[in-house]
Scaffold this active site. Structure first.
Site, PDB file in Angstrom:
ATOM      1  N   SER A  44      -3.736  35.622  49.324  1.00 57.98           N
ATOM      2  CA  SER A  44      -3.586  37.047  49.052  1.00 57.98           C
ATOM      3  C   SER A  44      -3.551  37.263  47.533  1.00 57.98           C
ATOM      4  O   SER A  44      -4.516  36.944  46.847  1.00 57.98           O
ATOM      5  CB  SER A  44      -2.340  37.590  49.753  1.00 57.98           C
ATOM      6  OG  SER A  44      -2.361  38.998  49.775  1.00 57.98           O
ATOM      7  N   ASP A  55      -8.954  41.127  58.668  1.00 55.61           N
ATOM      8  CA  ASP A  55      -7.928  41.345  57.643  1.00 55.61           C
ATOM      9  C   ASP A  55      -7.969  42.796  57.183  1.00 55.61           C
ATOM     10  O   ASP A  55      -8.965  43.254  56.616  1.00 55.61           O
ATOM     11  CB  ASP A  55      -8.173  40.406  56.462  1.00 55.61           C
ATOM     12  CG  ASP A  55      -6.962  40.278  55.551  1.00 55.61           C
ATOM     13  OD1 ASP A  55      -6.240  41.276  55.390  1.00 55.61           O
ATOM     14  OD2 ASP A  55      -6.748  39.185  55.010  1.00 55.61           O
ATOM     15  N   HIS A  77      -4.187  39.287  58.266  1.00 54.13           N
ATOM     16  CA  HIS A  77      -3.666  38.796  56.988  1.00 54.13           C
ATOM     17  C   HIS A  77      -2.679  37.661  57.239  1.00 54.13           C
ATOM     18  O   HIS A  77      -1.490  37.735  56.899  1.00 54.13           O
ATOM     19  CB  HIS A  77      -3.026  39.940  56.205  1.00 54.13           C
ATOM     20  CG  HIS A  77      -2.973  39.689  54.735  1.00 54.13           C
ATOM     21  ND1 HIS A  77      -4.099  39.488  53.969  1.00 54.13           N
ATOM     22  CD2 HIS A  77      -1.929  39.585  53.873  1.00 54.13           C
ATOM     23  CE1 HIS A  77      -3.752  39.284  52.705  1.00 54.13           C
ATOM     24  NE2 HIS A  77      -2.442  39.336  52.635  1.00 54.13           N
TER      25      HIS A  77
END
Length: 430
Positions: A299, A381, A410
């Site tokens: 991320s 995602d 995610h």
């Protein structure tokens, strides 16, 4: 405290841990499946989605399903192409989507109501994703801006302070809390160092978004690597969690947009240069082998992995999960932009903010990555939308491999992390 009361409290505590450890599963499952096994289509194809609903793992019948089809919206709102209702027959229903006339992603979301409770799921399919181009552009002074930043950083002594954390050490690994000088303050992290004598390759672990304590990666050091895990906020990383929670709700709330209209004072300038300072520290360690450094994260950490490799030629390998901060201007061009998905309202959609974002967009660092990389993400995602990540990945002119786990949102499967570690360890050991 009497023994019976003590044992009762222990049982309650253990039960609480057990309950919170249970997976978040729902009684009714909605499953949306595309008709291509890799979820990927050519431009002009019309994907067909099959929708099924399971209760107790058994197909349900005769239920009305509401569906929408739209370009991948991330977690914001984009125009809906099609919506309607269909009924389950023989355990499934089918919905035909329209064509996409350019590279991108299309999402089908299905929703049902069972016993008054709503359940939903979605599947996102790709159209020629390796042809996706970025919407952001490279400022003419991008390299000069960051070279000046690195020059200013180099003039600041590192002055490392390493504090042994005996309670975290093992028979094979020493663990230290580390403080370093950075531009405009400090950078802190946790170093895990093998006790075994010798020179070791190194792994820099860069963090995902948020504010939290860090514990380091003892497993890296047990495998023979120096492992340095950093925080990005200029505060020690070994305090109580409530300190970080209070900061996230207060002074550091939405830190990612701080000074977004001023590239010299934008929050991430100090962060990106802090990653370079972390490499300075690794290079200064007597137990470092002087040759091999890998960087990895997910991320925001995936973004920082690419950024650090693009900024610092001392990085030899990078491994990134779902990189954030990629193609931030996507929403200004009708598709989802990367986390934090900022350009969607009047506050952020200002020329000075848009222009500043270009100096911190992963896309523009991807242009300068020259080292082997391992990448992994999913089509579903909605935090780091896949189009934003492909926009950066497609620009990387270096040896690279992408591992797509289509259904992941995610998060990652354990198998993804095993693959990443195996790849990174192998590169550093060769």
């Amino acid at each position: 405290m009497n023994t019976r009361l003590y044992l009762s409290l222990i049982c309650i505590a253990l039960l609480s841990l057990y309950v919170h450890a249970q997976p978040q599963r729902k009684l009714v499952k909605v499953i949306v499946s595309p008709d291509q096994t890799d979820w990927t289509y050519a431009i002009g194809d019309r994907p067909e989605f099959s929708i099924s609903v399971l209760r107790n793992n058994m197909p349900m019948e005769g239920i009305q399903i509401s569906y929408t089809i739209q370009p991948d919206p991330g977690y914001r709102t984009l125009k809906i192409w099609d919506k309607g209702t269909v009924s389950l027959k023989n355990g499934s229903a089918k919905v035909k989507a329209g064509k996409m006339d350019e590279p991108g992603f299309l999402r089908c979301t299905a929703t049902v109501t069972v016993d008054g409770k709503e359940y939903s799921s979605y599947t996102t399919v790709g159209f020629a994703p390796h042809k996706i181009e970025p919407t952001t552009t490279l400022p003419k002074d991008f390299e000069e801006f960051w070279n000046q930043g690195k020059k200013a950083l180099a003039e600041i002594p590192i002055n490392p302070i390493m504090t042994l954390l005996p309670e975290r050490c093992t028979d094979k690994v020493d663990v230290y809390h580390v403080e370093l000088n950075n531009i405009k303050g400090k950078i802190y992290g946790i170093l895990c160092r093998p006790k075994k004598e010798g020179k070791h390759p190194a792994i820099l672990r860069v963090p995902g978004a948020g504010i939290r304590p860090y514990y380091g990666e003892v497993s890296d050091a047990e495998a023979g690597f120096l492992s340095f895990t950093i925080g990005i906020h200029g505060i020690p990383v070994n305090m109580e969690k409530k300190v970080y929670d209070n900061l996230m709700q207060g002074a550091l709330n939405s830190y990612w947009t701080t000074n977004l209209d001023d590239k010299d004072n934008a929050y991430y300038k100090r962060v990106y240069l802090g990653c370079v300072r972390a490499v300075d520290f690794i290079e200064s360690l007597e137990s470092f082998n002087g040759e091999d450094i890998g960087v990895t994260g997910g991320s925001q950490g995936g973004a920082l992995s690419i950024i650090t490799a693009g900024l610092d030629d001392r990085i030899d390998y990078l491994a990134a999960f779902y990189p954030a901060l990629s193609d931030l201007t996507g929403f200004l061009h009708g598709r989802a932009g990367g986390w934090p998905q900022i350009f969607v309202d009047e506050y952020t959609n200002k020329p000075e903010k848009i222009e500043t974002s270009k100096y911190f967009d992963v896309v523009n660092f991807a242009r300068f990555v020259k080292v082997p990389g391992w990448y992994s993400w999913g089509y579903n995602d909605n935090v780091c939308p896949p189009a934003s990540m492909y926009a950066a990945y497609n620009l990387i002119d270096a040896k690279k491999e992408l591992h797509v786990f289509q259904e992941t949102q995610h998060w990652t499967f354990p198998e993804q992390r095993e693959l990443r570690n195996a790849w990174l360890y192998r590169q550093l050991n060769d």
